[in-house]
Design an enzyme around this catalytic site. Structure first.
Site, PDB file in Angstrom:
ATOM      1  N   ASP A 174      50.823  23.003  25.182  1.00  0.00           N
ATOM      2  CA  ASP A 174      51.081  22.294  23.931  1.00  0.00           C
ATOM      3  C   ASP A 174      51.001  23.265  22.751  1.00  0.00           C
ATOM      4  OD1 ASP A 174      50.955  19.952  21.943  1.00  0.00           O
ATOM      5  OD2 ASP A 174      50.874  18.905  23.859  1.00  0.00           O
ATOM      6  N   HIS A 205      49.086  18.329  17.376  1.00  0.00           N
ATOM      7  CA  HIS A 205      49.551  17.635  18.574  1.00  0.00           C
ATOM      8  C   HIS A 205      48.700  18.005  19.791  1.00  0.00           C
ATOM      9  CE1 HIS A 205      52.396  16.570  21.866  1.00  0.00           C
ATOM     10  NE2 HIS A 205      52.842  15.657  21.016  1.00  0.00           N
ATOM     11  N   SER A 365      53.809  11.211  24.377  1.00  0.00           N
ATOM     12  CA  SER A 365      52.877  12.335  24.354  1.00  0.00           C
ATOM     13  C   SER A 365      51.437  11.873  24.410  1.00  0.00           C
ATOM     14  CB  SER A 365      53.074  13.169  23.080  1.00  0.00           C
ATOM     15  OG  SER A 365      54.136  14.068  23.200  1.00  0.00           O
TER      16      SER A 365
END
Length: 491
Positions: A174, A205, A365
């Site tokens: 990520d 994120h 996600s």
């Protein structure tokens, strides 16, 4: 074509080269390509290859090639695919409060609670996040549309105390991880940074995702180790070659470091691109090494067949559902590639900015790391890696979604994540549930559009088709708005 002939073409077109990914048909083909007996050929190839990839049976390279040379090489019996080194994105869904912001902050985070022991090795986390409570019960959680905070502190998360992923390394591919966050309890391992930004998370994120896998408050697996595999930069994107290098690192680290230490391996891929055989084959090569891979289905309201790595064989592909109304999230991809749905709307987890704030995000996600956490739990219980997908589906809660909402989502599984804890659901006094207009929901799900940026739009002219994508249809490339039916016409 003889190597000498290809070499001449290479020299003629050097001034017009750009970086491409080349996949070979098998390891033998790769060996033949890179170790040809012709000295000039070997010297030229060695100078042009930027990076070699060996991931299970997958073999590939990045090379600076002209378009004319690409057309020459694609005729080689050794080469399976050639594509530009396209961009990968962290999958993000609808923002919570506006179409302009991806993040909603919650400044009332609290990180202190004591687990409560019950019978038969079952522990529960009181005042648990909604997404955790939902995966440890079969029936819908109450929700008051008029007062969203009404039930906020009512929920418990139940799990087995002895199985919390403590003997598992979870690889988080990520934007990086805020490793010093106290919620991670010193369980973050710096793996590899392929962005040149350094370790850590400048986007948010990756930290949010890692928190859902294994943080103390928001994670499904409370004691799993989290390995930072940073392939996406602060803008949430990165080159496909970074993803391949990340996959190669995961395989090497798992086989040479994790397993000798008695650790099992699972990898979380909350990222994706338009369908790419190169990415799919690389992930499949990594799975051959006995590593569990969990991938986001994508957020375009399309068949997940059109996304990678979601469409790779043997990957656990995760869609998102809204646990406030127990319906597939309007943005979630769907179809037979999806193995399981997990909560993915307004999911709270850690912030990368400081210790006190949390972030609320929506998207597949967010659903994916919740499944990754459960996969880590199952690995701790002794389930073999190749059986994890089957076990997740076996434990799932079925027939949650109204059949009418699946009418325009053919072959989509009607099953949501359950962590397998053996207990009855908690009862709630004075329960309130939303009154749903199924026809309206079905219509919204059918007509919802998502903006899709194809990864090749910078490299290809409108309407063109990249060689090697044998199963893909010709589409207008660039930023386009797509409906499910536009794809179904071509299936």
């Amino acid at each position: 074509m003889k190597p000498q002939c290809i070499l001449i073409s290479l020299l003629v077109n050097l001034a017009y080269a750009e970086e491409y990914l080349v996949r070979f048909k098998n390891p033998t083909a790769f060996q033949q390509f890179t170790s040809n007996s012709n000295r000039s050929w070997r010297q030229f190839i060695d100078n042009k290859i930027e990076k070699k990839f060996s991931i299970g049976s997958f073999r590939g390279v990045t090379m600076n090639l002209s378009k004319n040379l690409v057309n020459k090489l694609k005729k080689s019996p050794l080469v399976a695919d050639i594509v530009p080194n396209f961009r990968f994105e962290a999958f993000e869904g609808d923002s919570v409060n506006s179409a302009e912001s991806s993040y909603t902050f919650n400044a009332t985070a609290k990180y202190s609670y004591e687990d409560v022991e019950e019978e038969q090795n079952i522990t529960y986390q009181p005042d648990a996040p909604r997404h955790l409570a939902r995966i440890s019960r079969h029936y819908q959680l109450p929700f008051d549309v008029g007062d969203k905070d009404r039930y906020k502190s009512w929920f418990n998360y139940y799990y087995e105390h002895d199985y919390q992923g403590q003997d598992v390394n979870a690889y988080i591919m990520d934007t990086g991880i805020f490793a010093d966050h106290p919620e991670f309890e010193d369980r973050v391992i710096q793996g590899i940074d392929l962005t040149k930004e350094g370790f850590g998370d400048q986007n948010g994120h990756g930290t949010h995702v890692a928190g859902l896998v294994g943080s103390k408050t928001y994670g499904a697996a409370k004691r799993v180790n989290l390995v930072e595999v940073k392939v996406l930069g602060k803008d949430g994107s990165g080159e496909a070659s970074n993803v391949l290098s990340g996959l190669e690192f995961i395989v090497e680290h798992c086989t040479k470091v994790s397993r000798p230490q008695g650790k099992k391996c699972v990898a979380n891929l909350s990222l994706g691109s338009f369908r790419s055989p190169i990415i799919n084959m690389a992930v499949e090569g990594a799975i051959e090494e006995g590593i569990v891979f969990v991938a986001a289905a994508g957020n375009f309201n399309l068949d997940a067949y059109w996304a990678s790595p979601a469409s790779a064989e043997n990957v656990i592909t995760v869609g998102a559902f809204d646990d406030h109304i127990d319906t597939i999230a309007k943005f979630s991809n769907w179809g037979p590639c999806v193995n399981i749905f997990a909560p993915g709307v307004e999911i709270e987890s850690l912030s990368h900015l400081n210790y006190n704030d949390t972030l609320i995000l929506s998207g597949t996600s967010m659903s994916t790391p919740i499944v990754t956490g459960v996969a880590a739990i199952l690995l701790s219980k002794g389930i073999e890696p190749e059986m994890i997908a089957q076990e997740i589906e076996y434990l799932s809660t079925r027939n949650v979604f109204h059949r009418r909402t699946l009418f325009f989502k053919p072959s989509t599984p009607n099953q949501i994540l359950y962590n397998g804890v053996d207990k009855l659901d908690d009862p709630y006094d004075d329960e309130t549930f939303p009154r749903l207009n199924i026809e309206a929901i079905a219509k919204e799900l059918e007509e919802y559009n998502a903006t899709l940026q194809t990864p090749m739009s910078e490299n290809l002219q409108s309407g063109s088709k990249l060689w090697g994508w044998n199963n893909d249809v010709t589409l207008p490339l660039g930023e386009i708005r797509l409906k499910r039916r536009d794809f179904m016409k071509n299936l």
